[in-house]
Design an enzyme around this catalytic site. Structure first.
Site, PDB file in Angstrom:
ATOM      1  N   GLU A  73      -8.863   8.137  -0.422  1.00 21.55           N
ATOM      2  CA  GLU A  73      -8.410   6.975  -1.191  1.00 21.55           C
ATOM      3  C   GLU A  73      -9.629   6.303  -1.808  1.00 21.55           C
ATOM      4  O   GLU A  73     -10.764   6.700  -1.542  1.00 21.55           O
ATOM      5  CB  GLU A  73      -7.619   6.013  -0.298  1.00 21.55           C
ATOM      6  CG  GLU A  73      -6.229   6.551   0.038  1.00 21.55           C
ATOM      7  CD  GLU A  73      -5.385   5.574   0.824  1.00 21.55           C
ATOM      8  OE1 GLU A  73      -4.489   4.967   0.226  1.00 21.55           O
ATOM      9  OE2 GLU A  73      -5.612   5.419   2.020  1.00 21.55           O
ATOM     10  N   HIS A 129      -2.754  -4.750  -5.301  1.00 25.20           N
ATOM     11  CA  HIS A 129      -2.786  -3.283  -5.382  1.00 25.20           C
ATOM     12  C   HIS A 129      -2.511  -2.895  -6.826  1.00 25.20           C
ATOM     13  O   HIS A 129      -1.563  -3.390  -7.433  1.00 25.20           O
ATOM     14  CB  HIS A 129      -1.721  -2.701  -4.446  1.00 25.20           C
ATOM     15  CG  HIS A 129      -1.934  -1.252  -4.131  1.00 25.20           C
ATOM     16  ND1 HIS A 129      -1.858  -0.260  -5.093  1.00 25.20           N
ATOM     17  CD2 HIS A 129      -2.228  -0.615  -2.976  1.00 25.20           C
ATOM     18  CE1 HIS A 129      -2.093   0.915  -4.513  1.00 25.20           C
ATOM     19  NE2 HIS A 129      -2.318   0.725  -3.231  1.00 25.20           N
ATOM     20  N   ARG A 133     -10.197  -1.296  -5.399  1.00 26.82           N
ATOM     21  CA  ARG A 133      -8.901  -1.802  -5.882  1.00 26.82           C
ATOM     22  C   ARG A 133      -9.000  -2.950  -6.865  1.00 26.82           C
ATOM     23  O   ARG A 133      -8.263  -3.012  -7.836  1.00 26.82           O
ATOM     24  CB  ARG A 133      -8.086  -2.297  -4.696  1.00 26.82           C
ATOM     25  CG  ARG A 133      -7.334  -1.204  -4.098  1.00 26.82           C
ATOM     26  CD  ARG A 133      -6.439  -1.668  -3.014  1.00 26.82           C
ATOM     27  NE  ARG A 133      -6.077  -0.448  -2.318  1.00 26.82           N
ATOM     28  CZ  ARG A 133      -5.445  -0.402  -1.182  1.00 26.82           C
ATOM     29  NH1 ARG A 133      -5.095  -1.516  -0.582  1.00 26.82           N
ATOM     30  NH2 ARG A 133      -5.138   0.744  -0.629  1.00 26.82           N
ATOM     31  N   HIS A 177      -0.653  -7.406  -2.428  1.00 21.00           N
ATOM     32  CA  HIS A 177      -0.422  -6.321  -1.464  1.00 21.00           C
ATOM     33  C   HIS A 177      -0.898  -6.651  -0.055  1.00 21.00           C
ATOM     34  O   HIS A 177      -0.231  -6.337   0.928  1.00 21.00           O
ATOM     35  CB  HIS A 177      -1.155  -5.076  -1.982  1.00 21.00           C
ATOM     36  CG  HIS A 177      -1.112  -3.910  -1.048  1.00 21.00           C
ATOM     37  ND1 HIS A 177       0.075  -3.313  -0.682  1.00 21.00           N
ATOM     38  CD2 HIS A 177      -2.100  -3.214  -0.420  1.00 21.00           C
ATOM     39  CE1 HIS A 177      -0.185  -2.289   0.145  1.00 21.00           C
ATOM     40  NE2 HIS A 177      -1.488  -2.221   0.319  1.00 21.00           N
ATOM     41  N   ARG A 185     -10.792  -5.305   0.796  1.00 20.24           N
ATOM     42  CA  ARG A 185     -10.577  -4.315   1.854  1.00 20.24           C
ATOM     43  C   ARG A 185     -10.669  -2.881   1.340  1.00 20.24           C
ATOM     44  O   ARG A 185     -10.109  -2.539   0.297  1.00 20.24           O
ATOM     45  CB  ARG A 185      -9.193  -4.531   2.466  1.00 20.24           C
ATOM     46  CG  ARG A 185      -8.816  -3.534   3.528  1.00 20.24           C
ATOM     47  CD  ARG A 185      -7.486  -3.896   4.124  1.00 20.24           C
ATOM     48  NE  ARG A 185      -6.417  -3.815   3.155  1.00 20.24           N
ATOM     49  CZ  ARG A 185      -5.605  -2.778   3.038  1.00 20.24           C
ATOM     50  NH1 ARG A 185      -5.736  -1.734   3.823  1.00 20.24           N
ATOM     51  NH2 ARG A 185      -4.646  -2.798   2.145  1.00 20.24           N
TER      52      ARG A 185
HETATM   53  P1  FAD Z   1       3.108  -6.521  10.244  1.00 20.80           P
HETATM   54  O1  FAD Z   1       3.199  -5.057  10.366  1.00 20.80           O
HETATM   55  O2  FAD Z   1       3.492  -7.113   8.941  1.00 20.80           O
HETATM   56  O3  FAD Z   1       4.002  -7.166  11.381  1.00 20.80           O
HETATM   57  C1  FAD Z   1       4.189  -8.557  11.447  1.00 20.80           C
HETATM   58  C2  FAD Z   1       5.333  -8.848  12.379  1.00 20.80           C
HETATM   59  O4  FAD Z   1       5.469 -10.255  12.575  1.00 20.80           O
HETATM   60  C3  FAD Z   1       6.683  -8.388  11.875  1.00 20.80           C
HETATM   61  O5  FAD Z   1       7.374  -7.851  12.972  1.00 20.80           O
HETATM   62  C4  FAD Z   1       7.354  -9.680  11.404  1.00 20.80           C
HETATM   63  O6  FAD Z   1       8.754  -9.640  11.419  1.00 20.80           O
HETATM   64  C5  FAD Z   1       6.826 -10.639  12.437  1.00 20.80           C
HETATM   65  N1  FAD Z   1       6.863 -12.056  12.055  1.00 20.80           N
HETATM   66  C6  FAD Z   1       6.487 -12.643  10.901  1.00 20.80           C
HETATM   67  N2  FAD Z   1       6.687 -13.970  10.957  1.00 20.80           N
HETATM   68  C7  FAD Z   1       7.194 -14.230  12.184  1.00 20.80           C
HETATM   69  C8  FAD Z   1       7.624 -15.410  12.839  1.00 20.80           C
HETATM   70  N3  FAD Z   1       7.580 -16.615  12.259  1.00 20.80           N
HETATM   71  N4  FAD Z   1       8.111 -15.312  14.106  1.00 20.80           N
HETATM   72  C9  FAD Z   1       8.204 -14.112  14.731  1.00 20.80           C
HETATM   73  N5  FAD Z   1       7.822 -12.966  14.139  1.00 20.80           N
HETATM   74  C10 FAD Z   1       7.315 -13.025  12.885  1.00 20.80           C
HETATM   75  N6  FAD Z   1      -2.649  -0.246   5.556  1.00 20.80           N
HETATM   76  C11 FAD Z   1      -3.299   0.883   5.876  1.00 20.80           C
HETATM   77  O7  FAD Z   1      -4.256   0.854   6.648  1.00 20.80           O
HETATM   78  N7  FAD Z   1      -2.890   2.076   5.359  1.00 20.80           N
HETATM   79  C12 FAD Z   1      -1.839   2.184   4.509  1.00 20.80           C
HETATM   80  O8  FAD Z   1      -1.489   3.273   4.093  1.00 20.80           O
HETATM   81  C13 FAD Z   1      -1.151   0.997   4.146  1.00 20.80           C
HETATM   82  N8  FAD Z   1      -0.109   1.040   3.285  1.00 20.80           N
HETATM   83  C14 FAD Z   1       0.603  -0.100   3.058  1.00 20.80           C
HETATM   84  C15 FAD Z   1       1.738  -0.034   2.255  1.00 20.80           C
HETATM   85  C16 FAD Z   1       2.528  -1.164   2.068  1.00 20.80           C
HETATM   86  C17 FAD Z   1       3.751  -1.080   1.207  1.00 20.80           C
HETATM   87  C18 FAD Z   1       2.149  -2.391   2.685  1.00 20.80           C
HETATM   88  C19 FAD Z   1       2.984  -3.616   2.493  1.00 20.80           C
HETATM   89  C20 FAD Z   1       1.003  -2.464   3.444  1.00 20.80           C
HETATM   90  C21 FAD Z   1       0.226  -1.336   3.637  1.00 20.80           C
HETATM   91  N9  FAD Z   1      -0.925  -1.377   4.420  1.00 20.80           N
HETATM   92  C22 FAD Z   1      -1.589  -0.216   4.717  1.00 20.80           C
HETATM   93  C23 FAD Z   1      -1.317  -2.611   5.109  1.00 20.80           C
HETATM   94  C24 FAD Z   1      -0.841  -2.533   6.564  1.00 20.80           C
HETATM   95  O9  FAD Z   1       0.418  -1.918   6.607  1.00 20.80           O
HETATM   96  C25 FAD Z   1      -0.757  -3.905   7.184  1.00 20.80           C
HETATM   97  O10 FAD Z   1      -1.942  -4.609   6.982  1.00 20.80           O
HETATM   98  C26 FAD Z   1      -0.504  -3.809   8.678  1.00 20.80           C
HETATM   99  O11 FAD Z   1       0.602  -2.994   8.923  1.00 20.80           O
HETATM  100  C27 FAD Z   1      -0.288  -5.197   9.258  1.00 20.80           C
HETATM  101  O12 FAD Z   1       0.170  -5.058  10.566  1.00 20.80           O
HETATM  102  P2  FAD Z   1       0.481  -6.348  11.418  1.00 20.80           P
HETATM  103  O13 FAD Z   1       0.959  -5.873  12.723  1.00 20.80           O
HETATM  104  O14 FAD Z   1      -0.652  -7.278  11.357  1.00 20.80           O
HETATM  105  O15 FAD Z   1       1.662  -7.060  10.600  1.00 20.80           O
HETATM  106  C1  SIN Z   2      -1.809   2.805  -0.178  1.00 19.89           C
HETATM  107  O1  SIN Z   2      -1.228   3.749   0.341  1.00 19.89           O
HETATM  108  O2  SIN Z   2      -2.237   2.770  -1.326  1.00 19.89           O
HETATM  109  C2  SIN Z   2      -2.000   1.596   0.660  1.00 19.89           C
HETATM  110  C3  SIN Z   2      -3.164   1.790   1.494  1.00 19.89           C
HETATM  111  C4  SIN Z   2      -3.641   0.479   1.990  1.00 19.89           C
HETATM  112  O3  SIN Z   2      -3.119  -0.563   1.626  1.00 19.89           O
HETATM  113  O4  SIN Z   2      -4.608   0.504   2.754  1.00 19.89           O
END
Ligand code: FAD
Ligand code: SIN
Length: 519
Positions: free
Chosen positions: A126, A236, A281, A343, A378
Site C-alpha cells: 500500500e 482517503h 494519502r 476515513h 497515518r
Molecule cells: P472500531 O473498530 O471502530 O470499534 C469501536 C467500537 O466502539 C464499536 O464496537 C462501536 O460500536 C463501539 N462504540 C462506539 N461508540 C460507543 C459508545 N458510545 N458506547 C459503546 N460502544 C461504542 N486499518 C488498517 O490497518 N487496515 C485496513 O485495511 C483498514 N481498512 C479500513 C477500511 C475502512 C472502510 C475503515 C472504516 C477503516 C479501515 N481501517 C483500516 C482503519 C481500522 O479499521 C480502524 O482504525 C480500526 O478498526 C479501529 O478499531 P477500534 O477497535 O479502535 O474501533
Molecule cells: C485501505 O484498504 O485502503 C484502507 C487501509 C487503511 O486505512 O489503513
C-alpha cells in the site's frame, strides 16, 4: 466535568466488575481477551451489535514486518516518513517491533490470511510502504479479524449499551454510565478502557460505520481527559460515492497496479509525487481535488492494469467489485469515479504506552486514543496493528493499576455540571456532519474554520439530542485545533498557511479548559 445527561448515579441500577471495556472493535476485543486471560472479571459494552465497527470494514490488511526482505527498522522508517515530522518515535518502535508477535497471536487465534501454494503468508503493498508487508484476506481482512477476536472473547458482553457519561471524581475514573436498551445503568470498575473507535463519521462523506461518531473521545474530554492532535483527520483518496453514501476502494487496489486518471484519461499522479499512485494519502487526496478543479471533471480509478497483470479483480477484491457492479460499474471494463472522503481519525485521547490517560483508572485504546504513532499522517494499514499492539499493552497497564486502585474502590456519588441548553433550537446530526465536511474538511482556512466554530458552538448550546451535542463538542474541538495549527502538515491542510513551519512541529493538546473558554 460536563455532563450531557441528567442523572443521580445512586438512583441508577448498577453492577460492578474488575474492568470495563467500551467498544467491541479490534482494540476493545483484544483488550478484553487479554484482561480475561490475566484473570480479571471484564464487562464489555458496545453501542450496537458486537460486530458493528470500523474493524469489520477494514479492507487492505495489516502492516507487519514479517516478509523476509523486511524488518521492524524498515517499517519504523516508513511510519516515520509518512507521519510528517510528528511521529512519537518510542511508540513507533513499540508498534513495529511488538506488531510481529501480535499478528502471529492473531493467526493463532484463528484469523486467516492469504497464503501461497507452500502455505507461506502472502503480502500486498500500500501507499508509502517501501516493501510489500501487508497481510490480508482478499478485501475483507477486517471481517476476518473481528470474527477471530469475537470467537476468542468469553467475558460478559452487553450489546446495545451506549456509554454516555463517565464516573469521575477527584481525577479518578470509577466506571461509566451507559444506556442499555433505553435504560441508564451505572457500571463500576477500578479500571475502564475507552475503545469506541474514531470520529471520521462526523463528516458527511466518510468510509466509516455510523457508530464512528467519536462518542468516547468527546465524553473523555467532557470529564477532564486531555486530547491530542485533534486537527489531524485522514481523508482517503479513493472512495466511491453515490450522493453522500460512500464506500471505500482499498489502497491495495492501487498496490496491485490500478492507476488514477483524469477525465481526459491522463495518468497525472506523477505531476504531484515521485511515488505516483502510491504517494502518501494526503498527497493523493489533494492531487485528486486539484486535478478535478483543473480539468473541471471527474477523476477515475482504472482497475484494468491489474487485469493485464493476470489478476482477476473479481476474485482479489470480491467486496469492492460486487458493490461497484451493484452500482452498474464493471471495473473490468470501466474506470471508476472516485472521491476523497473522511476515513480515519488520527487525533484522540492522549495516552502513554500502556493506554493510560491523565485520569487514574481511565484508559483509551485503538482509534479513540492518540498514541502519537501516526504523527500527522497515518501509514496505510498501521491502524489495525496499532489496535493489536496497544490493546495488549493497555490490558497490562489496566492490570497493574487495578492492583492498587481496587483497594479503595467503591460506588461513589458523582456530581457533574450539566451543559444546560441556552437556546431551544434542535439540530440534527447531519447538520454537524455538513458543517464538518464543508468547513473543517480537506482544505481548511481561517474563514471556514471560524464559521465552523460559530455554528458548532450554537449546536453545543442547543437543546439537541445527546448524540448531536456530543458530536458538536468534538467537532468544535477539532475545528479549534485546526484553527490553532497555522501551517499545513500531513492530513491537516490550510490554504492560508500552505507550508510546514518548523516552529509548529509539535503535538497539540485540547482539554476541558479549552472547551470551557468556547461555550
Ligand atoms: P472500531 O473498530 O471502530 O470499534 C469501536 C467500537 O466502539 C464499536 O464496537 C462501536 O460500536 C463501539 N462504540 C462506539 N461508540 C460507543 C459508545 N458510545 N458506547 C459503546 N460502544 C461504542 N486499518 C488498517 O490497518 N487496515 C485496513 O485495511 C483498514 N481498512 C479500513 C477500511 C475502512 C472502510 C475503515 C472504516 C477503516 C479501515 N481501517 C483500516 C482503519 C481500522 O479499521 C480502524 O482504525 C480500526 O478498526 C479501529 O478499531 P477500534 O477497535 O479502535 O474501533
Ligand atoms: C485501505 O484498504 O485502503 C484502507 C487501509 C487503511 O486505512 O489503513
Amino acid at each position: 466535568m460536563w455532563s450531557l445527561t441528567d442523572f443521580d448515579v445512586l438512583d441508577l441500577p448498577s453492577e460492578s466488575y474488575d474492568a470495563i471495556v467500551v467498544g467491541s472493535g479490534a482494540a476493545g476485543l483484544l483488550c478484553g481477551i487479554t484482561l480475561e486471560k490475566i484473570g480479571l472479571k471484564v464487562c464489555l459494552l458496545t453501542k450496537e451489535r458486537a460486530d458493528e465497527s470500523s474493524t469489520k470494514l477494514a479492507q487492505g490488511g495489516i502492516a507487519v514486518a514479517l516478509p523476509k526482505e523486511d524488518s521492524p527498522d524498515l517499517h519504523f522508517n516508513d511510519t516515520l516518513r509518512a507521519g510528517a515530522g510528528l511521529v512519537k518515535t518510542k511508540m513507533a518502535r513499540i508498534l513495529t517491533e511488538e506488531g510481529v508477535k501480535r499478528v502471529i497471536d492473531l493467526i493463532q487465534m484463528g484469523a486467516e490470511f492469504e497464503t501461497d501454494e507452500r502455505g507461506l503468508l502472502k503480502f500486498t503493498k500500500e501507499a508509502a510502504h517501501s516493501v510489500a508487508r501487508i497481510v490480508y484476506n482478499k478485501d475483507r481482512t477486517g471481517e476476518e479479524v473481528e470474527k477471530a477476536l469475537l470467537k476468542n472473547y468469553h467475558g460478559k458482553l452487553i450489546e446495545n449499551a451506549k456509554a454516555k457519561e463517565l464516573l469521575i471524581k477527584d481525577n479518578r475514573c470509577y466506571g461509566v454510565i451507559a444506556e442499555v436498551n433505553g435504560e441508564l445503568r451505572a457500571f463500576y470498575a477500578p479500571v475502564t478502557a475507552i475503545a469506541t473507535g474514531g470520529a471520521a463519521g462526523l463528516y458527511l462523506k466518510n468510509t466509516n460505520p455510523p457508530t464512528s461518531t467519536g462518542d468516547g473521545i468527546s465524553m473523555a474530554l467532557r470529564y477532564g481527559a486531555v486530547l491530542q492532535d485533534l486537527e489531524f483527520v485522514q481523508f482517503h483518496p479513493t472512495a466511491f460515492c453515490d450522493g453522500d453514501d460512500c464506500f471505500l476502494i482499498s489502497e491495495a487496489v492501487r498496490g496491485e497496479g490500478a492507476i488514477i486518471i483524469d477525465k481526459h484519461g491522463r495518468r497525472f499522479m506523477g505531476d504531484y509525487h515521485h511515488l505516483w499512485e502510491l504517494a502518501p494519502r494526503d498527497v493523493v487526496t489533494r492531487a485528486i481535488e486539484t486535478q478535478k478543479k483543473i480539468t473541471g471533471g471527474e477523476v477515475y480509478l482504472d482497475f484494468r492494469p491489474i487485469e493485464k497483470k493476470g489478476i482477476d479483480v473479481y476474485r482479489r477484491f470480491p467486496t469492492i467489485t460486487k458493490k461497484l457492479l451493484e452500482k452498474g460499474i464493471d471495473p473490468k471494463k470501466d474506470p471508476v469515479p472516485i472521491t476523497p472522503v473522511a476515513h480515519y481519525y488520527i487525533g484522540g485521547i492522549k495516552v502513554d504506552s500502556f493506554g493510560r490517560t491523565n485520569l487514574a483508572g481511565l484508559f483509551a485504546v485503538g482509534e479513540a486514543s492518540c498514541t502519537g504513532v501516526h504523527g500527522a499522517n497515518r501509514l496505510a494499514s498501521n491502524s489495525l496493528l496499532e489496535c493489536l499492539v496497544f490493546a495488549n499493552r493497555t490490558a497490562y497497564g489496566m492490570y497493574r493499576d487495578w492492583r492498587y486502585l481496587r483497594l479503595s474502590h467503591g460506588e461513589v456519588r458523582i456530581r457533574a455540571k450539566s451543559i444546560p441548553p441556552s437556546n431551544n433550537t434542535s439540530f440534527s446530526l447531519d447538520y454537524v456532519k455538513e458543517v464538518m465536511w464543508e468547513k473543517v474538511g480537506i482544505v481548511r482556512s481561517a474563514k471556514r474554520l471560524t464559521s465552523a466554530i460559530e455554528r458548532l458552538t450554537e449546536v453545543v448550546r442547543s437543546n439537541s439530542p445527546w448524540e448531536v451535542r456530543s458530536a458538536a463538542i468534538l467537532g468544535l474541538a477539532i475545528a479549534t485545533s485546526a484553527m490553532r495549527r497555522e501551517e499545513s502538515r500531513g492530513g491537516h491542510y490550510r490554504e492560508d498557511f500552505p507550508y510546514e513551519r518548523e516552529e509548529m512541529r509539535k503535538h497539540s493538546e485540547f482539554s476541558i479548559k479549552d472547551l470551557e473558554r468556547l461555550i
